[in-house]
Write a protein that holds these residues in place. Structure first.
Motif, short mmCIF file in Angstrom:
data_model
loop_
_atom_site.label_atom_id
_atom_site.label_comp_id
_atom_site.label_asym_id
_atom_site.label_seq_id
_atom_site.Cartn_x
_atom_site.Cartn_y
_atom_site.Cartn_z
N ILE A 254 0.83 -1.20 0.00
CA ILE A 254 0.00 0.00 0.00
C ILE A 254 0.87 1.26 0.00
O ILE A 254 1.97 1.28 0.55
N ALA A 255 0.34 2.29 -0.66
CA ALA A 255 0.93 3.62 -0.65
C ALA A 255 -0.13 4.56 -0.08
O ALA A 255 -0.91 5.16 -0.84
N PRO A 256 -0.22 4.67 1.25
CA PRO A 256 -1.32 5.44 1.87
C PRO A 256 -1.40 6.88 1.39
O PRO A 256 -2.51 7.40 1.18
N GLU A 257 -0.25 7.52 1.20
CA GLU A 257 -0.26 8.93 0.79
C GLU A 257 -0.74 9.11 -0.65
O GLU A 257 -1.16 10.20 -1.03
N LEU A 258 -0.71 8.04 -1.42
CA LEU A 258 -1.19 8.09 -2.80
C LEU A 258 -2.59 7.49 -2.93
O LEU A 258 -3.21 7.60 -3.99
N GLY A 259 -3.05 6.85 -1.87
CA GLY A 259 -4.36 6.21 -1.91
C GLY A 259 -4.41 5.01 -2.84
O GLY A 259 -5.45 4.68 -3.39
N ARG A 260 -3.26 4.33 -2.99
CA ARG A 260 -3.18 3.23 -3.94
C ARG A 260 -2.65 1.96 -3.28
O ARG A 260 -1.88 2.01 -2.32
N GLY A 261 -3.07 0.83 -3.85
CA GLY A 261 -2.56 -0.47 -3.43
C GLY A 261 -2.11 -1.24 -4.66
O GLY A 261 -2.53 -0.96 -5.79
N PHE A 262 -1.25 -2.25 -4.43
CA PHE A 262 -0.62 -2.97 -5.54
C PHE A 262 -0.54 -4.46 -5.20
O PHE A 262 -0.10 -4.83 -4.11
N SER B 191 1.94 -10.15 -13.35
CA SER B 191 1.50 -8.76 -13.39
C SER B 191 1.26 -8.22 -11.99
O SER B 191 1.23 -8.98 -11.01
N SER B 192 1.07 -6.91 -11.91
CA SER B 192 0.66 -6.24 -10.68
C SER B 192 -0.57 -5.40 -10.99
O SER B 192 -0.59 -4.66 -11.97
N THR B 193 -1.59 -5.54 -10.14
CA THR B 193 -2.81 -4.76 -10.30
C THR B 193 -2.75 -3.55 -9.38
O THR B 193 -2.45 -3.67 -8.20
N ILE B 194 -3.05 -2.36 -9.93
CA ILE B 194 -3.09 -1.13 -9.15
C ILE B 194 -4.55 -0.84 -8.80
O ILE B 194 -5.42 -0.86 -9.67
N LEU C 153 -7.32 0.39 -11.11
CA LEU C 153 -6.87 1.57 -11.83
C LEU C 153 -5.96 1.22 -13.00
O LEU C 153 -5.78 2.04 -13.91
N GLY C 154 -5.38 0.02 -12.96
CA GLY C 154 -4.48 -0.36 -14.04
C GLY C 154 -3.77 -1.67 -13.72
O GLY C 154 -3.86 -2.20 -12.61
N THR C 155 -3.06 -2.17 -14.71
CA THR C 155 -2.28 -3.40 -14.58
C THR C 155 -0.90 -3.18 -15.17
O THR C 155 -0.76 -2.56 -16.23
N VAL C 156 0.12 -3.69 -14.47
CA VAL C 156 1.51 -3.52 -14.89
C VAL C 156 2.13 -4.89 -15.15
O VAL C 156 2.03 -5.77 -14.29
N PRO C 157 2.76 -5.10 -16.30
CA PRO C 157 3.45 -6.38 -16.54
C PRO C 157 4.71 -6.49 -15.69
O PRO C 157 5.41 -5.49 -15.47
#
Length: 333
Positions: free
Chosen positions: A83-91, A99-102, A111-115
């Motif tokens: 988690i990136a609390p200051e960005l409001g995002r998880g991975f 892959s990694s899901t955002i 929000l997106g997917t990263v290979p």
């Protein structure tokens, strides 16, 4: 197994081996249910959320009530969550999808997917660099991508089968266990280059990794032992016995306690008496299959996912009985 039979019997029984007991016990069970296995769990004390990897999804539970508050679906073979609390995002690290899901931490929407490289396992968010690192277990590499844009910055070739990793931001270093080599690889977070590979003497199959930042100690969980390695020099400082089949550990800087969770159903707790001396003070009976864990340094709770499992008649990996998965909450009495 580098451990005496008598000690193994004590560990399996869930009794204090020696020293003053820390008073930890199972205080709650959070029911997860469903089908399939799991790997890492992550607790966020600020939001009271527990993120549990579970086959093809992340199950999100409320830590205080145990209520399931949401899911992150379509994450095949998911291993972990950062988690990136200051960005409001998880991975996520999706082992079977490479892959990694955002996701948005508030809504859990994708929000997106990263290979990534092959079979991303451990995953870490580096807040000082706003980067996400996936440690690709069979790929032998680290995929580094930007936490906001999702753009892959670089792929770091390490070699070997990669397991758990920790960061020392003050030294601009990331350390990762290389399981098949019995070693710890050291990566410079500024240059994204491997700067050292440290063989860990007396360590077979290192998996879990924790960090005592104050004393510059890497605590690597091997088969039957926890080995403390100097994070500056790579030299082995000391070691202490743990149960076999450990795949999760942690270190609590406030209490000086180190934890190791075993698939045999034992949570070993040791106290750091000095940087070069740890004493096992307690073993807590959990449940067979409880090989991973997460230590919340704020609440001092340990979360151990478990389930009822059976071995196929012809051997192989234990199968999870559907509907039996839960997370044990272990806390000071």
């Amino acid at each position: 197994m580098h451990i005496r039979t008598g000690l193994l019997m004590c560990l399996a029984a869930g009794v204090t081996v020696y020293g003053a007991a820390a008073g930890y016990q199972v205080v709650r069970e959070i029911q997860i249910g469903g089908e399939g296995g799991w790997d890492y769990v992550l607790a966020d004390a600020a939001t009271h959320r527990l993120y549990v990897s579970h086959a093809t999804k992340i199950v999100v539970a409320e830590t205080e009530t145990g209520a399931i508050v949401g899911e992150i679906p379509d994450t095949p073979g998911v291993h972990g969550f950062a988690i990136a609390p200051e960005l409001g995002r998880g991975f996520t690290s999706n082992g079977r999808a490479n892959s990694s899901t955002i996701v948005d931490l508030k809504t859990l929407s994708v929000l997106g997917t990263v290979p990534t490289g092959a079979n991303p396992d451990s995953i870490r968010y580096l807040p000082d660099r706003k980067e996400v690192w996936t440690f690709n277990h069979t790929g032998g590499s680290v995929t580094v991508f930007d936490a906001m844009s999702g753009k892959v910055i670089t792929t770091i070739e390490v070699g070997g089968t990669l397991e758990e990793a920790v960061e020392d931001a003050t030294a601009s270093r990331v350390y990762v266990n290389v399981e098949d080599k019995g070693a710890i690889a050291v990566i410079d977070t500024k240059t994204h280059g491997v700067v050292a590979n440290w063989p860990v003497a007396g360590c077979e199959g290192p998996t879990a990794l924790a960090f005592d930042a104050a004393h510059h100690l890497l605590l690597t969980a091997c088969d039957g032992r926890m080995v403390a390695v100097d994070s500056k020099s790579g030299s082995v400082v000391t070691s202490f016995p743990i149960a076999g089949g450990v795949d999760g550990n942690g270190f609590d800087p406030a209490t000086g306690l180190a934890f190791a969770s075993s698939g045999t159903g034992v949570l070993t707790i040791a106290h750091e008496d000095a940087p070069d001396r740890f004493t096992v003070v307690e073993t807590v009976k959990t449940q067979p299959s409880g090989r991973t864990m997460y230590l919340d340094p704020v609440t001092h709770r340990v979360y151990v996912p478990v389930a009822t499992t059976t071995r196929p008649p012809n051997g192989g990996r234990a199968q999870v009985t559907p509907g039996t998965m839960k997370v044990l909450v272990v806390a000071p009495g």
